[in-house]
Scaffold this motif. Sequence first.
Motif: not given
Length: 526
Positions: A202-207, A251-253, A312-315
């Motif tokens: 789950s440590l992931c991210g994106g729009p 997730p950082y979505t 960082v950007r996703s957070y």
Amino acid sequence: MNINKFIIIFLCIGCSLFSCQKKHQAKQQPKPNVVFIAVDDLNNWVGKMKRHPQVKTPNLDRLIDQGILFNNAHTASPVCQASRIALLSGLKPTTTGWYCNVWDKDLKEVTYDSIHQMNQFLPEYFKANGYATYGAGKLFHSGVMEFEKDADQLWTDHTPAYKITDQEMLKSGNHYGGDMFYPFPKDGGQLYQKFGKVKGLSLCGGPVERKDMKDGVMHDEWVADWAIEKLHKNHDEPFFLGVGFARPHVPYTAPQEYFDLYAEDDFYIPSVAEGEMKDIPLYGKAVSMGLTPGGDHAKVMGVGEDFPKELVRSYLACISFVDAQIGKVLEALEKSPYADNTIVVVWSDHGQHLGEKHSWRKMTLWEPSTNVPLIFKLPNSSAKGKVTNDAVSLLDVYPTLLDLCQLPQNERLEGESLMPILNHPEQSQNRNVLTTWMYNNHSVRSKDWRYIKYRDGGEELYYIQVDPLEKKNLIADEKYSSIKETLKKDLPQKMANPFLMEDIYEDELDNYVAEWEKEGIPEWLN
């Protein structure tokens, strides 16, 4: 009758009636409402807290301008369930034995009864004292429905359990627990793409696009809309409205427009000094491992050198997204008939590392994990835009709200009312606060210092005034021994065994240390 006696009797009767009328009027004064906003995994990256130079949180910043910011507030335990159990019960983890998240469904079902034997949860206490209580979203660890069979004791009304039935949507997160945290990135996220279905993916991210969200909205937008609807209704009795947001939890979505706020390529990313982990005790190194096999930091760097910047950007995007949802609720309150008689409190259950100390989770005893935003806005208060750097605990929220709402004192509470600070934010109270992670690992935070002691006796000491990023462990420096001894006095003298366990058990920290004794400590932790 003598005219003078008549006048005296008349005046006495009149004064008595006037006095009774005043007493009656006093009883009729409405109690303040409470809007109680919980945010999941929000560290101190809020604009007015000045910990990240580019974060955009206009709504939280505006609330701070209208209220009081506790800049040095700390969680009782740096993980979701244990922190929320502590705040909402008013009891320390060392009293309840609730030191970490419990996933076993059978254990969770007895949580309410076990804690209730010790104390009433905050919304239940308000309900028992004449308030209508409304709950939306993630207030307890699994939301307002964590204790479904006892929900009527806690809530007058609440959101239903948040469930996703779209199997394709669930597949993107490989059936990660907690529907409120979806959507995941469509491809499953960066860790999944690189390493497959590993623990901690789950440590992931994106729009994400609207078509990939449940009913075209994210969980937190649904929660905000429910809360706004409650603020539009007529209420004949004072209300306690709890609003729980799930972001910026992994997730950082978030929708694309929140990523567009951080389009520049040169935003601040936390750095780790060379050799920074050398002076960290063995159990501190074990804490840094996180959840992913081999260690979070090893996996993050294994994805590629640009991945930390993506995270960082996703957070940051998720912070701005949840700030917007908070803003919608606050705007609805300001436009409602309740604006002038409502207390607003905003808090986060714990912080979040973004690479500091080679850590990428919460679940540590360092500043990024324990320090959280805590904001109070009081009706008709002259103390607006005030900031206090006194150390306070989230355990202090429960007794403070009882004081503010003039409810009966609850003698079982283990926090301290913040009324002295709310009344005189410019006067230092010189308090120390305790954070506990897992069994018998503690941090004591004062206004200027942090002292950490792990269960094996390992220690750390940081002078936060000159070293806010906790780069240099001063524990071996004899000239600070008196400070250490002073802070040690706030370590707990007694500790409950881990919840529902008669004996102390080995956990992953012990397992890491045992493994390292055979195979050596990973190089990135040295």
